[in-house]
Write a protein that holds these residues in place. Sequence first.
Motif: not given
Length: 502
Positions: A321-331
């Motif tokens: 879920k941390l990876v999920y949050l990063l995938a939302l924020l980085l773009p």
Amino acid sequence: MTRLARPLEAAALGVVLLLAAVLATGGWTVAGFPLTRAEDLVVLLAAIVALRGLLAPLPWAPTPCPRAVAAGVLGYAVVMGFIVLSRHFALRTHALDLGQYLQVIWSIAAGHGAYTTLPPVHFWGEHLSLVFYLLAPLVWVVPGAAVLLVAQAVILGAGALLVFGYASRRLGAPAAAAPFGLLYLLNPSLHGINIRDIHPQAFAIPLVIAAALAFDAGRYWWCGAALVGTLACREDAAIAVVGFALWLAIARGRWRLGVGLGVASVLLLALDLSYVMPYFRGAPYPHLQRYAHLGSSLGDILLSLAVRPWRWIGAVSTPEKLVYLLALLLPLGALPLLAPRALVAALPGLAMNLLSFDHALFHYRSQYQAFVLPFLMLAAVDGYARLRGHRKAGAVLALAFLASVVLTARTANDLMVTRWRLGPEQRAAHALMGRIPHSVPLSVNERLVPHLATRREIFIYPTGAGRSDYILDLESVLAARPAPGYREIGRSGGWILLQRAA
């Protein structure tokens, strides 16, 4: 450093030519190395362009900002329209959700009400998507799934104009606002939502952004209309309106209005889940099972969130879920983190996803990001307003574009000729579907349902066998699960068409 610029430009041109060749041919295997995925070349090209930009400023021809965003919207609609239509005709759409939603919308348009046989239920007991009444006229004009797929692509693409309008007001200059319209169009969550079938909650993305734009412009009636439209998308779209209520209260300081709207949205959600939808379904609302570890009812779940943190802390704090949050924020260049008062509006939608153990909910390209993405866009604009004067502001936007391209690269795979050119199996399926009379009951392969759902009764084989007049499925399926009482009337490309024996 600038000496390396020319070789990198030549390398980028070579990758572009190679990408065009892979798109046109489907790729090759060279010395055991497969070169068959366009996304790999898109990522490589992005890396080369990024490195070139680090060495020396990239040359570019300035384009008027509104025109650049409008061109982006047009390009998105054309490319995404091609992708969704080609996926559909290549039998890459699904009974759930496209086939089911098409049957419901067709049923409404035909005057039968919101009914589906996938499974047999009044659809308002499955999802309360009143927005389908607005889509029904499209099926009057062009029956079938294609018009719905194109409409979704156009509506989602048009959201970039709303982002541009919102950013122009917040940043005070169209030149600063245009990148956010383009970032929206490149967003990997938007692409994932758009590409796979249609989803009524997807329309909440432009509607929430429209509500924010209207509120900031003092057009409160339009803001209310956009929020009503959001609520009409699905029963759980009330969660997005709760997010908007937080935005009003915290980001805009309208506490009374925000609290009132939030309380009203929670009460509406409770009414729908506890009374309205069970009335149509004849059974309790089924989708709360995703949160069974928190409780069996909406009230129980909310109570667990407030006073039983041990039930949910472990669920939300996993590496995945941390990876999920990063995938939302980085773009978005992590810009939403610079505007915490606006970012808090994304919390209800994020909570819905993070609190579940269903992997589909916390995949960054799934439709469940529809209640998160609009608030991330709003927060990104507000975050950039704080960073705008900093000398690194341009680098943050460049990082956002790079991350967007990398995480969206898989969209390029759908442009490969091997994905959209029909093979013998698909052509045979279309030919056999053409032999089935309109309106008769059917039981067919899951991938054929979206092409045949404009009728009162359609089932996924073997469901509905014995009730249906025709059955169409793969030879392997019918060999494993024969259909007694039917005779073969057609066979081609690995498919068999059966008709009920007289």
